[in-house]
Every structure is written in structure tokens, then in C-alpha cells.
Design a protein around this motif. Structure first.
Motif, PDB file in Angstrom:
ATOM      1  N   THR A   1      22.697 101.890  -9.863  1.00 23.95           N
ATOM      2  CA  THR A   1      23.929 102.227  -9.159  1.00 23.95           C
ATOM      3  C   THR A   1      25.042 101.261  -9.500  1.00 23.95           C
ATOM      4  O   THR A   1      24.801 100.140  -9.945  1.00 23.95           O
ATOM      5  CB  THR A   1      23.704 102.215  -7.642  1.00 23.95           C
ATOM      6  N   GLU A   2      26.256 101.727  -9.302  1.00 24.61           N
ATOM      7  CA  GLU A   2      27.415 100.848  -9.473  1.00 24.61           C
ATOM      8  C   GLU A   2      27.880 100.334  -8.123  1.00 24.61           C
ATOM      9  O   GLU A   2      28.731  99.468  -8.043  1.00 24.61           O
ATOM     10  CB  GLU A   2      28.564 101.635 -10.115  1.00 24.61           C
ATOM     11  N   VAL A   3      27.298 100.904  -7.079  1.00 21.66           N
ATOM     12  CA  VAL A   3      27.767 100.578  -5.731  1.00 21.66           C
ATOM     13  C   VAL A   3      27.318  99.170  -5.341  1.00 21.66           C
ATOM     14  O   VAL A   3      26.173  98.800  -5.551  1.00 21.66           O
ATOM     15  CB  VAL A   3      27.218 101.598  -4.709  1.00 21.66           C
TER      16      VAL A   3
ATOM     17  N   PRO B   1      24.103  97.779  -3.093  1.00 25.02           N
ATOM     18  CA  PRO B   1      23.426  99.054  -3.336  1.00 25.02           C
ATOM     19  C   PRO B   1      22.946  99.705  -2.041  1.00 25.02           C
ATOM     20  O   PRO B   1      22.752  99.031  -1.031  1.00 25.02           O
ATOM     21  CB  PRO B   1      22.258  98.689  -4.237  1.00 25.02           C
ATOM     22  N   ARG B   2      22.770 101.010  -2.102  1.00 24.61           N
ATOM     23  CA  ARG B   2      22.375 101.746  -0.896  1.00 24.61           C
ATOM     24  C   ARG B   2      20.899 101.550  -0.579  1.00 24.61           C
ATOM     25  O   ARG B   2      20.060 101.483  -1.475  1.00 24.61           O
ATOM     26  CB  ARG B   2      22.625 103.234  -1.087  1.00 24.61           C
TER      27      ARG B   2
ATOM     28  N   ASP C   1      19.924 101.592  -6.098  1.00 26.63           N
ATOM     29  CA  ASP C   1      19.844 102.272  -4.802  1.00 26.63           C
ATOM     30  C   ASP C   1      18.374 102.534  -4.520  1.00 26.63           C
ATOM     31  O   ASP C   1      17.626 102.893  -5.418  1.00 26.63           O
ATOM     32  CB  ASP C   1      20.539 103.638  -4.876  1.00 26.63           C
TER      33      ASP C   1
END
Ligand SMILES: Nc1ncnc2c1ncn2[C@@H]1O[C@H](COP(=O)(O)OP(=O)(O)OP(=O)(O)O)[C@@H](O)[C@H]1O
Ligand SMILES: [Mg+2]
Length: 471
Positions: free
Chosen positions: A318-320, A323-324, A354
Motif C-alpha cells: 500500500t501507499e497509505v 497502512p490499514r 495493508d
């Protein structure tokens, strides 16, 4: 008749006011004034009531001399409901049945009343939500027995109490508490004050007539302020009906039970003919287990019954940032803990990915014994390695993960192993037990469990692309 006067009492300090205001004039707290019915002028008839100044002392009775009829339970005829109740409804008791909208509360209560009236019990179904015609339409779907139940479409609690008194049913369902209102209060139906007043009135008449009451209540996601939460102390038994609406599985569990254990769980499936008990949920869930990378079978305990459920994980780059971490059916904090222990003590890094973990079938597992299954599902998903054996049978496991990376014992290891063996899932990975158990592959640490599981997978299971850390 003149409307009975009400007063507003502060729930913090007990200060009384005639009109509602946002702030209590007594203690300065905000939003604590609750409307309650003012006491009528008549002195109470009961001894020991808050009546005149001089009171006569009451004489306590030795418990041995208290008259108690031999407990006779009313069977609802729905095996899973009776089991969760601890062997059926207790006469004169009050059961609160909570659940999200559309989960099937009206269906299950209508089915129970149908069975009860079929076995010759006097029943009453009070509906404040639907018209009698709508209730009939549901009953038609549920079968013959359900059509024999007397129905009362009423929202005024005074009328309901009077009807219960005159009909004296053995079991009465009130659907729902949020739609009933008492004329003594000016606040809207569903407010805390109304819900309390209504429940109080129902409990009082129930105790008097010996009627077992099932009160239906809505719960919102947050547990709801004006919802059944405020009633949990009052009633004898709190049942919650859970599940995802899109999924067909529903679980019924007791949060509180004055007459039985709270650990029992009933599993149901919603069909067009009503809710059907899933008598052997393990068989169902194991048959559905995919055995693919990221899938593992957890041997959970639901009360006194072992239950096999599939735990699935997905690890995706993920790029978030951050991460989730998404958990369905298990506690989010436990997921975070398991991820941290995996990274620190078992060499499984998912820092830049994620992580989604799901208990299949919409089941919720609330026990530390689920930790190992979550950890192995994540390790399997990250390595892209299925954990199933050469015959394609999924891996079964249980155990609590400690913060130092050790595997800790959980309750009933022998029952868990026996249940897994029943479905040919051997050996089960779990913590070391005091006695040796056949069929258990005992390990001491999460690292050893992860290594063992992945090695087993390499011998048998399918492999997929492993998760690669983003550069
Ligand atoms: N013909 C049908 N076949 C299968 N499922 C049905 C059918 N009709 C209704 N249902 C299911 O029954 C559910 C509604 O059940 P029920 O009315 O008992 O729920 P409830 O908890 O009482 O809802 P509410 O909060 O609105 O009172 C629906 O969500 C739907 O899934
Ligand atoms: Mg309903």
C-alpha cells in the motif's frame, strides 16, 4: 384525567427540577437531567415504601423458608435459543433481545411464540412497529403454528399492561421497547426516560402475572444511548442477535443471564421459511474453508461448545501511511498486537502493507485463543504459501499469543483438539498442555508455530506470489 406531573432528576447529583435544562442547577453537569414521573400524592401500599415517616420494621425470611416453586422452564422449541437461555425461559423473567435493524428479531420471537402456543402455552405478541397485518404476513412465511399467536398492535404502555393483566399470557413479546410510550412522560418514545419507564411498567406486570417477557430493542453501532444499554441492569437476561445483514449466518449470544451461563452461542441461518438452526456449524465452516494462502481454521470455544471457523488474511502492498489494519469478527486491538509480535518475535514483517483479517461466515470470535490463527493466517498470506496438507485439508490451530512471543494456554484444549480431529484436521497446532494430547502438535513460541506451519504448507499446500516489501 389530568396528566400526571413529571419532574427532571439529575443522574449525577439527584437534583430535582420541574423543567428540563441543559445544565443541572445542582451540580453544574451538562445533559444529565432525565425526565421521570413525579410520585403521586397517595402513600404507597407496600410496607417499606417511601411513605409516611414512621415505618414498621420488616422481618427478613431465612432463604430455606422462602417459598420457591420448582423451576419449570418454558421451551421455545428453538433448540439454539433454549440453549442460550440456559434451558428455556424462566416464568416471570424479563429477557431483552437486542440487535441491529433487520437482523431477524421479529422473526425469531414470532417463531418462538408460534412453537410455544403450539405446545399449549398462552402467548401474546405486542407490536408497536408493524401493523397486525404485517405481522400476519411474516407469520404466514413461518408456518402454521405462528398464525395461532394472538397479536396486539399498540404503542401505549398503559393499554399493553392492562392487556397483559387481563390475558395473563405465559409468554409475551413486546416489539419493540423503543416504540412504546408512557402517557406519564412528555418525552418522545425511544428516549432514555421513556424506555426506562416502559420497561419498569412491563417488569412490574410481568412479575405480578408470572409472565415471561421478551422485550425487543434496537441497538445502534455505538450501543446507543437511548437504546437497550440503559436497561441491561434492570432485566434478567440480555440476548444479542448479531451477524452481517448481507450474510445469512446470525449468532445469538447472552451478554447477561441470571439463570444460566453467558458463554453459549446459537448459530442460525436466515431462509425464506424463517431462521433455521445450524446444528453443526463446524461442519459448515470447514467445508467452506478454502485452504488457500492466508486461510487457516481456528478451533474456537463458543461457551461449552468447540467451533471451527475459518480465519482469512490478506496482506497487500500500500501507499497509505499508516497502512490499514482491518479486522472483521475479531478485536482490532488484538490484531494490532498480533502484528507487532509477529514482526518482533517471529520475523514476519508487514510494516508497509495493508492487513485485512476476516472471520468467514460473519461470525465474531471474542477469545484470546484466536491469536495464533490470526498470526498464522497473516504469515501464510505474506509468504503466499497455503498451509493445507497434501490432501488439501486446511491447517487447524488455537492459542493465545503473549507479548514476549510465547504461546499461552487457553481453556479446553482437549475439546478443541477432539473437535478438529472429528473433521480430520490433524495435527492441530497449539500451546503445550500439562498432559500430552494425541493429535496436538504442541509448540512453545509463535516463531516455532509460524515455521512449522509454513514448512507443512511447502510440503503440501499451493503457493502463490509472496508479498514483497515496497522498495
Ligand atoms: N422471504 C424472505 N426470504 C429470506 N429472508 C427474508 C425474507 N423476508 C425477510 N427476510 C429476512 O428477514 C429480515 C427481517 O427480519 P425481521 O423483520 O425479523 O428483522 P427485525 O430485526 O425484526 O427488523 P426491524 O429492526 O426492522 O424490526 C430481513 O433482513 C431479511 O433478510
Ligand atoms: Mg422487527
Amino acid at each position: 384525567m389530568a396528566r400526571a406531573r413529571t419532574k427532571h432528576v439529575c443522574s449525577e447529583c439527584g437534583h430535582e427540577a420541574l423543567a428540563w435544562s441543559g445544565q443541572c442547577a445542582g451540580c453544574g453537569a451538562w445533559n444529565t437531567l432525565l425526565e421521570t414521573a413525579a410520585e403521586s400524592g397517595r402513600p404507597r401500599a407496600t410496607a417499606g415504601g417511601r411513605g409516611s415517616g414512621a415505618r414498621r420494621a420488616a422481618r427478613p425470611t431465612r432463604l430455606r423458608d422462602v417459598e420457591a416453586p420448582a423451576e419449570r422452564r418454558l421451551l421455545t422449541g428453538i433448540g439454539e435459543v433454549d440453549r442460550v437461555l440456559g434451558g428455556g425461559l424462566v416464568p416471570g423473567s424479563v429477557v431483552l433481545l437486542g440487535g441491529a435493524p433487520g437482523i431477524g428479531k421479529s422473526t425469531i420471537t414470532a417463531m418462538a411464540l408460534g412453537n410455544l402456543s403450539g405446545s399449549g402455552r398462552r402467548t401474546l405478541y405486542v407490536t408497536g412497529e408493524e401493523s397486525a397485518a404485517q405481522v400476519r404476513m411474516r407469520a404466514e412465511r413461518l408456518g402454521e403454528g405462528a398464525l395461532d399467536v394472538p397479536v396486539l398492535a399498540e404503542t401505549d404502555i398503559g393499554a399493553v399492561v392492562a392487556t397483559v393483566e387481563s390475558e395473563a399470557p405465559e409468554v409475551c413479546v413486546v416489539d419493540s421497547v423503543q416504540t412504546m410510550h408512557s402517557a406519564e412522560l412528555t418525552s418522545a418514545p425511544g428516549s432514555v426516560a421513556q424506555v426506562r419507564q416502559v420497561t419498569g411498567a412491563l417488569m412490574e406486570v410481568g412479575k405480578r402475572t408470572g409472565t415471561a417477557l421478551i422485550i425487543v430493542g434496537h441497538v445502534t453501532k455505538e450501543g446507543s444511548v437511548a437504546g437497550p444499554r440503559v436497561l441491561e441492569h434492570l432485566v434478567d437476561c440480555v440476548l444479542v442477535f448479531e451477524g452481517e445483514r448481507e450474510r445469512s449466518y446470525r449468532t445469538l449470544r447472552a451478554l447477561k443471564n441470571r439463570f444460566g451461563a453467558t458463554s453459549e452461542v446459537g448459530v442460525f441461518e436466515m431462509r425464506s421459511g424463517g431462521l433455521v438452526e445450524v446444528e453443526d456449524p463446524s461442519a459448515r465452516f470447514v467445508a467452506e474453508a478454502t485452504g488457500a494462502p492466508g486461510s487457516v481454521v481456528l478451533v474456537a470455544m463458543e461457551g461449552t461448545r468447540p467451533l471451527l471457523v475459518e480465519v482469512q488474511a490478506l496482506v497487500a502492498p500500500t501507499e497509505v501511511v499508516p497502512p490499514r489494519r482491518v479486522a472483521n469478527g475479531i478485536d482490532r486491538n488484538r490484531l494490532a498486537m498480533v502484528i507487532a509480535v509477529l514482526s518482533r518475535h517471529a520475523g514476519v514483517q508487514v510494516g508497509s502493507a495493508d492487513v485485512f483479517v476476516n472471520v468467514a461466515g460473519g461470525v465474531r470470535v471474542d477469545e484470546p485463543g484466536a491469536d495464533l490463527a490470526v498470526a498464522l493466517a497473516i504469515a501464510s498470506a505474506r509468504a503466499g504459501q497455503a498451509l493445507s496438507d497434501p490432501e488439501g485439508r486446511p491447517l487447524a490451530c488455537f492459542g493465545e499469543v503473549g507479548l514476549t512471543g510465547e504461546l499461552r494456554q487457553v481453556g479446553h484444549p482437549e475439546r478443541r483438539v477432539a473437535e478438529a480431529r472429528k473433521f480430520g484436521l490433524e495435527p492441530v497446532i497449539g500451546p503445550r498442555t500439562s498432559e500430552r494430547l494425541g493429535g496436538l502438535s504442541a509448540v512453545d513460541t509463535l516463531r516455532a508455530a509460524t515455521r512449522g506451519a509454513l514448512a507443512r504448507g511447502r510440503r503440501g499446500g499451493a503457493a502463490a506470489e509472496p508479498f514483497a516489501e515496497a522498495a
